[in-house]
Design a protein around this motif. Structure first.
Motif, PDB file in Angstrom:
ATOM      1  N   MET A   1      35.963  29.473  34.067  1.00  0.00           N
ATOM      2  CA  MET A   1      36.532  30.352  33.684  1.00  0.00           C
ATOM      3  C   MET A   1      37.951  30.238  33.229  1.00  0.00           C
ATOM      4  SD  MET A   1      37.371  34.035  35.501  1.00  0.00           S
ATOM      5  CE  MET A   1      35.533  34.509  35.384  1.00  0.00           C
ATOM      6  N   SER A   2      38.704  29.115  33.882  1.00  0.00           N
ATOM      7  CA  SER A   2      40.033  28.695  33.528  1.00  0.00           C
ATOM      8  C   SER A   2      40.188  28.256  32.414  1.00  0.00           C
ATOM      9  CB  SER A   2      40.486  27.854  34.660  1.00  0.00           C
ATOM     10  OG  SER A   2      39.762  26.570  34.647  1.00  0.00           O
ATOM     11  N   ARG A   3      38.935  27.797  31.599  1.00  0.00           N
ATOM     12  CA  ARG A   3      39.301  27.104  30.453  1.00  0.00           C
ATOM     13  C   ARG A   3      39.358  28.379  29.168  1.00  0.00           C
ATOM     14  NH1 ARG A   3      34.926  22.154  30.619  1.00  0.00           N
ATOM     15  NH2 ARG A   3      35.641  21.156  32.245  1.00  0.00           N
ATOM     16  N   ARG A   4      39.261  29.221  29.566  1.00  0.00           N
ATOM     17  CA  ARG A   4      39.083  30.371  28.419  1.00  0.00           C
ATOM     18  C   ARG A   4      40.658  30.567  28.273  1.00  0.00           C
ATOM     19  NH1 ARG A   4      37.499  36.684  29.263  1.00  0.00           N
ATOM     20  NH2 ARG A   4      38.441  37.492  27.626  1.00  0.00           N
ATOM     21  N   ASN A   5      41.082  30.738  26.811  1.00  0.00           N
ATOM     22  CA  ASN A   5      42.363  30.846  26.352  1.00  0.00           C
ATOM     23  C   ASN A   5      42.797  32.251  26.828  1.00  0.00           C
ATOM     24  OD1 ASN A   5      44.847  30.904  25.089  1.00  0.00           O
ATOM     25  ND2 ASN A   5      44.045  30.245  23.014  1.00  0.00           N
ATOM     26  N   TRP A   6      43.533  32.454  27.817  1.00  0.00           N
ATOM     27  CA  TRP A   6      43.846  33.806  28.361  1.00  0.00           C
ATOM     28  C   TRP A   6      45.217  34.179  27.420  1.00  0.00           C
ATOM     29  CZ3 TRP A   6      40.539  36.423  31.077  1.00  0.00           C
ATOM     30  CH2 TRP A   6      39.794  35.983  31.733  1.00  0.00           C
ATOM     31  N   PHE A   7      45.818  33.365  27.054  1.00  0.00           N
ATOM     32  CA  PHE A   7      47.332  33.313  26.658  1.00  0.00           C
ATOM     33  C   PHE A   7      47.713  33.714  25.119  1.00  0.00           C
ATOM     34  CE2 PHE A   7      46.932  31.086  30.796  1.00  0.00           C
ATOM     35  CZ  PHE A   7      47.509  32.210  31.570  1.00  0.00           C
ATOM     36  N   GLU A   8      46.588  33.971  24.250  1.00  0.00           N
ATOM     37  CA  GLU A   8      46.794  34.198  22.995  1.00  0.00           C
ATOM     38  C   GLU A   8      47.105  35.979  23.020  1.00  0.00           C
ATOM     39  OE1 GLU A   8      47.553  32.668  20.469  1.00  0.00           O
ATOM     40  OE2 GLU A   8      46.982  30.638  21.002  1.00  0.00           O
ATOM     41  N   VAL A   9      47.927  36.414  22.728  1.00  0.00           N
ATOM     42  CA  VAL A   9      48.264  38.108  22.547  1.00  0.00           C
ATOM     43  C   VAL A   9      48.759  38.542  21.347  1.00  0.00           C
ATOM     44  CG1 VAL A   9      50.268  37.869  23.561  1.00  0.00           C
ATOM     45  CG2 VAL A   9      48.940  39.662  24.147  1.00  0.00           C
ATOM     46  N   ASP A 138      48.265  41.725  46.366  1.00  0.00           N
ATOM     47  CA  ASP A 138      47.678  41.618  47.629  1.00  0.00           C
ATOM     48  C   ASP A 138      48.172  40.105  48.310  1.00  0.00           C
ATOM     49  OD1 ASP A 138      46.293  43.774  47.040  1.00  0.00           O
ATOM     50  OD2 ASP A 138      44.417  42.758  46.840  1.00  0.00           O
ATOM     51  N   ALA A 139      48.227  40.217  49.782  1.00  0.00           N
ATOM     52  CA  ALA A 139      48.954  38.954  50.371  1.00  0.00           C
ATOM     53  C   ALA A 139      48.350  37.656  49.751  1.00  0.00           C
ATOM     54  CB  ALA A 139      48.657  39.372  51.871  1.00  0.00           C
ATOM     55  N   ASP A 140      47.010  37.435  49.818  1.00  0.00           N
ATOM     56  CA  ASP A 140      46.612  36.393  49.556  1.00  0.00           C
ATOM     57  C   ASP A 140      46.673  35.910  48.192  1.00  0.00           C
ATOM     58  OD1 ASP A 140      44.779  38.508  48.617  1.00  0.00           O
ATOM     59  OD2 ASP A 140      43.047  37.375  48.424  1.00  0.00           O
ATOM     60  N   LEU A 226      41.666  32.037  43.953  1.00  0.00           N
ATOM     61  CA  LEU A 226      42.095  32.663  44.919  1.00  0.00           C
ATOM     62  C   LEU A 226      41.396  34.257  44.868  1.00  0.00           C
ATOM     63  CD1 LEU A 226      45.975  31.981  45.006  1.00  0.00           C
ATOM     64  CD2 LEU A 226      44.192  31.437  46.717  1.00  0.00           C
ATOM     65  N   TRP A 227      41.150  34.564  43.839  1.00  0.00           N
ATOM     66  CA  TRP A 227      40.631  35.931  43.573  1.00  0.00           C
ATOM     67  C   TRP A 227      39.482  36.258  43.969  1.00  0.00           C
ATOM     68  CZ3 TRP A 227      43.936  39.135  40.422  1.00  0.00           C
ATOM     69  CH2 TRP A 227      43.378  40.454  40.099  1.00  0.00           C
ATOM     70  N   GLY A 228      38.431  35.444  43.999  1.00  0.00           N
ATOM     71  CA  GLY A 228      37.038  35.666  44.291  1.00  0.00           C
ATOM     72  C   GLY A 228      36.219  36.148  43.038  1.00  0.00           C
ATOM     73  N   ASP A 229      35.454  37.085  43.345  1.00  0.00           N
ATOM     74  CA  ASP A 229      34.598  37.799  42.265  1.00  0.00           C
ATOM     75  C   ASP A 229      35.549  38.178  41.136  1.00  0.00           C
ATOM     76  OD1 ASP A 229      33.063  39.057  40.656  1.00  0.00           O
ATOM     77  OD2 ASP A 229      32.208  40.619  42.324  1.00  0.00           O
TER      78      ASP A 229
END
Length: 252
Positions: A1-9, A138-140, A226-229
């Protein structure tokens, strides 16, 4: 999932991911200002707060210099959007009952903007500068998120961001203020939504354009772990800071 380009907006993503102000905020400002007058949302962006004001005012103008933002603005029968800078609103003298600025005043030429506010202000007009600061998760998740915001992406924030972090207390505000109640924004995100929201930050754009996508990718990877699901929804909270004052327009 981290390979997705999240940062084009762009404007559409901005409208999708940005948090929404609590309805009680617009209602509070409507109590202070003459509702039969025009309300103006200056630097309105995609119109999130503009349409909230339209629930309380007979007519609302959303003004923004960005054509892309206005192209993605929320429609409302009592809202008119105009492409105009904060310092040149092109409104009639003494015609406005509320001038609201949500998360945009730190970009303005404030002396020129305040002169324009005084010009358009009708009797009883109220000026409100609104900003929300760094969110808490959330704390985690929170320690990793705050480290990203402060230490990793921090150098890429425009210098004006310091005014947001200070709750606009560092902005010149030459008016006699009233003490507002406390408000906060609460929004639930899944993981794609949270990373989509982060993608709307100007600091993220600056890091990407500066060739530091490694910072962004590392954060996306860590938050994913850290997020989980990814579909799990997590609450983010932002304190809202307000500077509110009646305007002595000088009009007789």
């Amino acid at each position: 999932m981290s390979r997705r380009n999240w940062f084009e907006v762009g404007g559409q993503q901005y409208a999708q991911f940005r948090p929404t102000y609590p309805p009680a905020l617009a209602a509070y400002l409507a109590e202070l200002a003459p509702a039969e007058r025009v309300a103006v949302d200056v630097g309105c962006g995609n119109g999130q707060f503009t349409v909230q004001l339209a629930e309380h005012f007979a007519s609302v103008i959303g003004a923004d210099p960005s054509a892309e933002q206005l192209a993605n603005a929320k429609p409302h029968p009592r809202v008119q959007y105009v492409q105009a800078p904060a310092e040149e609103l092109a409104l009639a003298d003494a015609s406005v009952g509320l001038v609201a600025v949500a998360q945009a005043a730190h970009w303005f030429d404030l002396p020129r903007f305040y002169a324009e506010v005084r010009r358009v202000a009708a009797l009883g007009c109220v000026l409100a500068l609104i900003t929300y600061g760094r969110q808490e998760l959330d704390a985690d998740l929170n320690e990793r998120f705050q480290r990203f915001y402060r230490d990793e992406i921090g150098p890429f924030w425009p210098v004006e961001r310091a005014h947001v972090d200070a709750g606009y207390r560092t902005l010149d505000f030459p008016f006699e203020e009233v003490a507002p109640p406390r408000f906060e924004i609460v929004k639930d995100f899944d993981l794609p939504g949270m990373l989509g929201y982060v993608s709307t930050w100007s600091a993220v754009t600056n890091a990407r354009l500066g060739g530091r996508t490694d910072i962004l990718e590392r954060f996306a990877t860590d938050l994913t772990d850290l997020w989980g699901d990814p579909a799990r929804r997590r609450a983010a909270r932002w304190p809202i800071s307000l500077r509110v004052a009646p305007i002595d327009s000088g009009h007789s």
